[in-house]
Design an enzyme around this catalytic site. Structure first.
Site, PDB file in Angstrom:
ATOM      1  CE  LYS A 112      -4.376  -1.680   1.562  1.00  0.00           C
ATOM      2  NZ  LYS A 112      -4.413  -3.168   1.911  1.00  0.00           N
ATOM      3  CB  SER A 142      -0.365  -8.169  -0.758  1.00  0.00           C
ATOM      4  OG  SER A 142      -0.930  -9.113  -0.081  1.00  0.00           O
ATOM      5  CD  GLU A 164     -10.888   4.308   0.245  1.00  0.00           C
ATOM      6  OE1 GLU A 164     -10.721   5.607  -0.093  1.00  0.00           O
ATOM      7  OE2 GLU A 164     -10.071   3.369  -0.251  1.00  0.00           O
TER       8      GLU A 164
HETATM    9  C1  LIG Z   1      -5.002  -4.017   1.206  1.00  0.00           C
HETATM   10  C2  LIG Z   1      -4.405  -5.405   1.152  1.00  0.00           C
HETATM   11  C3  LIG Z   1      -4.700  -6.140   0.043  1.00  0.00           C
HETATM   12  C4  LIG Z   1      -5.907  -5.863  -0.894  1.00  0.00           C
HETATM   13  O1  LIG Z   1      -5.801  -4.876  -1.557  1.00  0.00           O
HETATM   14  P1  LIG Z   1      -5.357  -4.861  -3.139  1.00  0.00           P
HETATM   15  O2  LIG Z   1      -5.846  -3.573  -3.688  1.00  0.00           O
HETATM   16  O3  LIG Z   1      -6.439  -6.161  -3.707  1.00  0.00           O
HETATM   17  O4  LIG Z   1      -4.006  -5.110  -3.560  1.00  0.00           O
HETATM   18  C5  LIG Z   1      -3.809  -7.382  -0.115  1.00  0.00           C
HETATM   19  N1  LIG Z   1      -3.060  -7.609   0.910  1.00  0.00           N
HETATM   20  C6  LIG Z   1      -2.531  -6.783   1.858  1.00  0.00           C
HETATM   21  C7  LIG Z   1      -1.424  -7.188   2.652  1.00  0.00           C
HETATM   22  C8  LIG Z   1      -3.305  -5.638   1.910  1.00  0.00           C
HETATM   23  O5  LIG Z   1      -2.884  -4.956   3.092  1.00  0.00           O
END
Ligand SMILES: *Cc1c(COP(=O)(O)O)cnc(C)c1O
Length: 394
Positions: A92, A371, A114
């Site tokens: 993020k 992620s 948000e």
């Molecule tokens: C917010 C988040 C996501 C989901 O968001 P995307 O926009 O689909 O990438 C995925 N993994 C983590 C660790 C997150 O914090």
């Protein structure tokens, strides 16, 4: 649109998806934003500042790591793109740094955002603190109660958290409220959206700010192996880490896979509609009302999906599969015990996909975007597994 995952035209369409469905009062703001982003993104000075900030502050480039013991378990060569190692613990940060730099360039002094689980709120508060901007984060009252630690983090970072009491008092209501409050403060305020969603230019702009994931991974993989991977896999909430990852590989033969939570599969189980300024797929009831998504991972709880994913699905360039909460819990433990990495529940969807599809990927090379890190989920995981009350595991 000329090529897959290229720059959209002024209508912001990905095939039939996307667009810019906002009230008259917001139109000047999204048009101003599009013009500013178009100009900034081809300006070497802006690109240089963005890249330098990601390097010096956010810890980029993140590693592409060959997970040997996990590979042996699933019978494929698995490379993890380690977004969990970026500052604040997920991808993020890439997006919020891009948007905060753009807001400052546009002369804005204030960010609004948000947030559902609070992760995007924390990231926005972080970027605001870094650049000396004010931040206000809209968060459903229900989520404020559920995610008290993230509420505290945002406040510690100097942001104001505004509980939203309308509707179901969760993420979709927070999006509505943030859009409403933006109208009243266009002069000094930028609305920092957290995923590849919302009206044009957001889905495109956020994908571009996240393509650093895919661009790095591609360079790193080619350097290690000399040719592109067979598969590229990422989890999908709104779809930003997946879009950023796919952007680096869409023009290679790699097969692209987005993994949705079974309880929030907007592509797998949603229907077409126009919500939050865009045409895409959404979980809806028989009357077209948006249903809430339910997943063990709060970060995948968005009931829609970014319009470019709807498009990639429709044209068949990417494939979207579903994973259940139970599979996710298994996958978190598998990764922890084979690699010593505790990943976010969101990211564990992508790991679980490897397990579920072992036969299909046998012997192949797979890049998986991890992620985020799992510290934020430790309590949820512990509660679901019953680890806290001496059950022999502890
Ligand atoms: C917010 C988040 C996501 C989901 O968001 P995307 O926009 O689909 O990438 C995925 N993994 C983590 C660790 C997150 O914090």
């Amino acid at each position: 649109m000329t090529s897959l995952m290229g720059d959209p035209d002024v209508t912001g369409r990905f095939g039939e998806f996307g667009g810019r469905f906002v009230p008259e009062s917001l139109m000047p703001a999204v048009i101003e934003l599009e013009a500013a982003f178009r100009e900034a993104w081809i300006d070497p000075a802006f690109r240089g500042e963005y890249t330098a900030t990601l390097e010096s502050y956010a810890g980029r480039p993140t590693r592409l790591y060959l997970a040997e013991r996990l590979s042996a378990q699933v019978g494929a060569e698995v490379w993890l793109k380690r977004e969990d190692l970026a500052h604040t613990g997920s991808h993020k940060i890439n997006n919020v740094i891009g948007q905060a730099l753009l807001a400052r360039r546009m002369g804005k002094t204030r960010l609004i955002a948000e947030t559902g689980a609070g992760q995007h709120g924390v990231a926005t508060a972080t970027a605001a603190a870094l650049l000396g901007l004010e931040a206000k984060v809209y968060m459903g009252e229900v989520d404020v109660a559920r995610q008290s630690l993230n509420v505290f983090r945002m406040r510690l970072l100097g942001a104001e958290v505004e509980p939203v009491t309308s509707g179901s008092r969760t993420l979709k209501d927070a999006v509505n409220e943030a859009m409403r409050s933006w109208v009243a403060a266009l002069d000094d305020t930028h609305y920092c959206i957290g995923s590849v969603m919302g009206p044009h230019p957001y889905p495109w702009m956020v994908r571009e700010f996240q393509r650093v994931i895919g661009d790095e991974a591609r360079t790193q993989f080619l350097k290690a192996k000399g040719s592109p991977p067979d598969w590229v896999v990422a989890c999908v909430g709104g779809g930003s880490n997946a879009a950023g990852t796919f952007a680096g590989f869409v023009d290679t033969p790699a097969r692209l896979v987005g993994v949705e939570p079974a309880g929030g599969a907007a592509i797998g189980r949603g229907v077409g509609g126009i919500v939050h300024g865009m045409q895409s797929f959404f979980l809806q009831d028989e009357f077209g009302q948006v249903n809430e998504a339910t997943s063990i991972s709060a970060g995948l709880d968005y009931p829609g999906v970014g319009p470019e994913h709807a498009f990639l699905h429709t044209v068949g360039r990417a494939r979207y599969d579903q994973i259940t909460d139970d599979q996710v819990l298994e996958a978190v433990q598998l990764l922890a015990r084979t690699e010593g990495i505790i990943c976010a529940l969101e990211s564990a969807h992508a790991i679980a996909w490897l397990v579920e599809h072992q036969e299909e990927i046998a012997g192949a090379s797979v890049v998986v975007t991890l992620s985020g890190r799992g510290d934020k989920d430790a309590e949820t995981i512990a509660a679901r597994l019953g680890f806290l009350e001496g059950d022999g595991h502890a």
